[in-house]
Design an enzyme around this catalytic site. Sequence first.
Site, mmCIF file in Angstrom:
data_model
loop_
_atom_site.group_PDB
_atom_site.id
_atom_site.type_symbol
_atom_site.label_atom_id
_atom_site.label_comp_id
_atom_site.label_asym_id
_atom_site.label_seq_id
_atom_site.Cartn_x
_atom_site.Cartn_y
_atom_site.Cartn_z
ATOM 1 N N ASN A 139 -40.508 -38.120 -34.179
ATOM 2 C CA ASN A 139 -39.272 -38.587 -34.796
ATOM 3 C C ASN A 139 -38.265 -39.165 -33.807
ATOM 4 O O ASN A 139 -37.351 -39.873 -34.200
ATOM 5 C CB ASN A 139 -38.623 -37.439 -35.592
ATOM 6 N N GLN A 167 -43.109 -38.025 -40.479
ATOM 7 C CA GLN A 167 -42.760 -39.409 -40.148
ATOM 8 C C GLN A 167 -43.837 -40.401 -40.601
ATOM 9 O O GLN A 167 -43.662 -41.607 -40.416
ATOM 10 C CB GLN A 167 -42.517 -39.548 -38.639
ATOM 11 N N SER A 187 -41.601 -34.469 -46.111
ATOM 12 C CA SER A 187 -40.258 -34.365 -46.692
ATOM 13 C C SER A 187 -39.930 -35.664 -47.429
ATOM 14 O O SER A 187 -40.109 -36.752 -46.878
ATOM 15 C CB SER A 187 -39.227 -34.191 -45.564
ATOM 16 N N HIS A 189 -37.190 -37.205 -48.210
ATOM 17 C CA HIS A 189 -36.128 -38.129 -47.784
ATOM 18 C C HIS A 189 -36.596 -39.085 -46.689
ATOM 19 O O HIS A 189 -35.857 -39.983 -46.299
ATOM 20 C CB HIS A 189 -34.861 -37.365 -47.368
ATOM 21 N N THR A 225 -37.284 -20.986 -58.647
ATOM 22 C CA THR A 225 -37.276 -21.975 -59.737
ATOM 23 C C THR A 225 -37.455 -23.369 -59.174
ATOM 24 O O THR A 225 -36.781 -23.755 -58.220
ATOM 25 C CB THR A 225 -35.949 -21.863 -60.530
ATOM 26 N N CYS A 315 -26.839 -30.871 -28.339
ATOM 27 C CA CYS A 315 -25.779 -30.029 -27.808
ATOM 28 C C CYS A 315 -26.261 -28.589 -27.835
ATOM 29 O O CYS A 315 -26.467 -28.013 -28.892
ATOM 30 C CB CYS A 315 -24.526 -30.203 -28.664
HETATM 31 N N1 PLP Z 1 -40.781 -32.809 -38.710
HETATM 32 C C1 PLP Z 1 -40.390 -34.017 -38.322
HETATM 33 C C2 PLP Z 1 -41.304 -34.842 -37.483
HETATM 34 C C3 PLP Z 1 -39.139 -34.526 -38.708
HETATM 35 O O1 PLP Z 1 -38.759 -35.745 -38.295
HETATM 36 C C4 PLP Z 1 -38.300 -33.719 -39.501
HETATM 37 C C5 PLP Z 1 -36.963 -34.183 -39.888
HETATM 38 O O2 PLP Z 1 -36.438 -35.133 -39.377
HETATM 39 C C6 PLP Z 1 -38.768 -32.461 -39.903
HETATM 40 C C7 PLP Z 1 -40.005 -32.030 -39.489
HETATM 41 C C8 PLP Z 1 -37.942 -31.560 -40.750
HETATM 42 O O3 PLP Z 1 -37.712 -32.119 -42.011
HETATM 43 P P1 PLP Z 1 -36.634 -31.468 -42.970
HETATM 44 O O4 PLP Z 1 -35.323 -31.510 -42.250
HETATM 45 O O5 PLP Z 1 -36.643 -32.290 -44.196
HETATM 46 O O6 PLP Z 1 -37.045 -30.073 -43.223
#
Ligand code: PLP
Length: 363
Positions: A139, A167, A187, A189, A225, A315
């Site tokens: 990421n 990703q 995920s 989003h 739920t 940070c």
């Molecule tokens: N793994 C990777 C490679 C990600 O880029 C992310 C989120 O950016 C996650 C896991 C975690 O995803 P989430 O915050 O939706 O749980």
Amino acid sequence: MYHEVIDVMQEIFKHDFGNPSSIHGLGRKSRSLIEKSRKSVAAIINASVGEVFFTSCATESNNWILESSVSSLGVKHIIISAIEHHCILHKAKQLAAEQKVELHILGVDMNGMINLEDLETKLSSLDSQVLVSIMFGNNEIGTIQPIEAIGDICKKYGAFYHCDAVQGIGKYPFDVQNLNIHFLSASAHKFHGPKGSGFAYIRNDAIIAPLLYGGSQERNMRSGTENTAGIVGLATALEKSYTAMLSNRSHTLSLKYAMIERLEGSGKDIRFNGYAGEDGLSHILSISLPPSPKSEMMVMNLDIFGIAVSSGSACTAGIEEDSHVMQAIQHPTERKVIRLSFSAFNTMAEVDIVATKIIELLG
Ligand code: PLP
């Protein structure tokens, strides 16, 4: 989010609000929406319907898989790469601190690639059950790991393989029948779906105990739920991303190339981390800025102009330090890093604006 996803979710909030566990008509309607979504997600990754479990996010999926593969599958060693997302890294470290497993962290090269020989050497030296958790795409720097070869090596040594595919899902094809993968997480989003909705693929022959106990939802595997709107939103977004996968990818890649060309042509000593070309994720570009106070202020200054980018630092206890990924690739600490993410909705005009601004802000 895709507008179609928002529309579909709004309909559910307004009309299909029954609890999927209820036996009345409203509940049954929600249940059927969820099962339709599961079927669709399973078909896209070529899993069977019973291998897909909806969760609240990839962090949950990843924590679940690590925690329960230890308790259910007799895992005694976990092998990860040094550039896994914190939800893998921190969870694996916690399991090791509790002395439930021994943790082995594989280093990466300056592009963020693991060395397959290191993996094989490590696996051949361990004589109890191993879980390998190595992500598809990173990421921060976009490096894509050879997950097919990793799966083959895991198979050879009888290790379980978990792939954090956050990703990659929706942007690259995944065929779990043809990859030696036992577990995979995603995920919504990351593919134009809603935040707070994810799934875990758990192969039929690697059933693990739940992380959450309670009302027995998700066939007893994940109580709580169901987030009907989130699940349908996830499936709708995945269907749309999958249909547009090739064109979205070539679009984001052309944006990335254009950005690289503009920044390289600026003569400002701008470098790129990971593979700047097609060997890296098409939607991620990690930019290493020349050492200067102007670079240090880049994230903040771009934000003033409405340009949202991430930094390559974190940070920790009030001290700004390079992220674990930057440290793993031995990125020079005096250089600051910004990460750009491109989506199917971005345009060449936006690339032009952002590139111009970055160059201008470097002075
Ligand atoms: N793994 C990777 C490679 C990600 O880029 C992310 C989120 O950016 C996650 C896991 C975690 O995803 P989430 O915050 O939706 O749980």
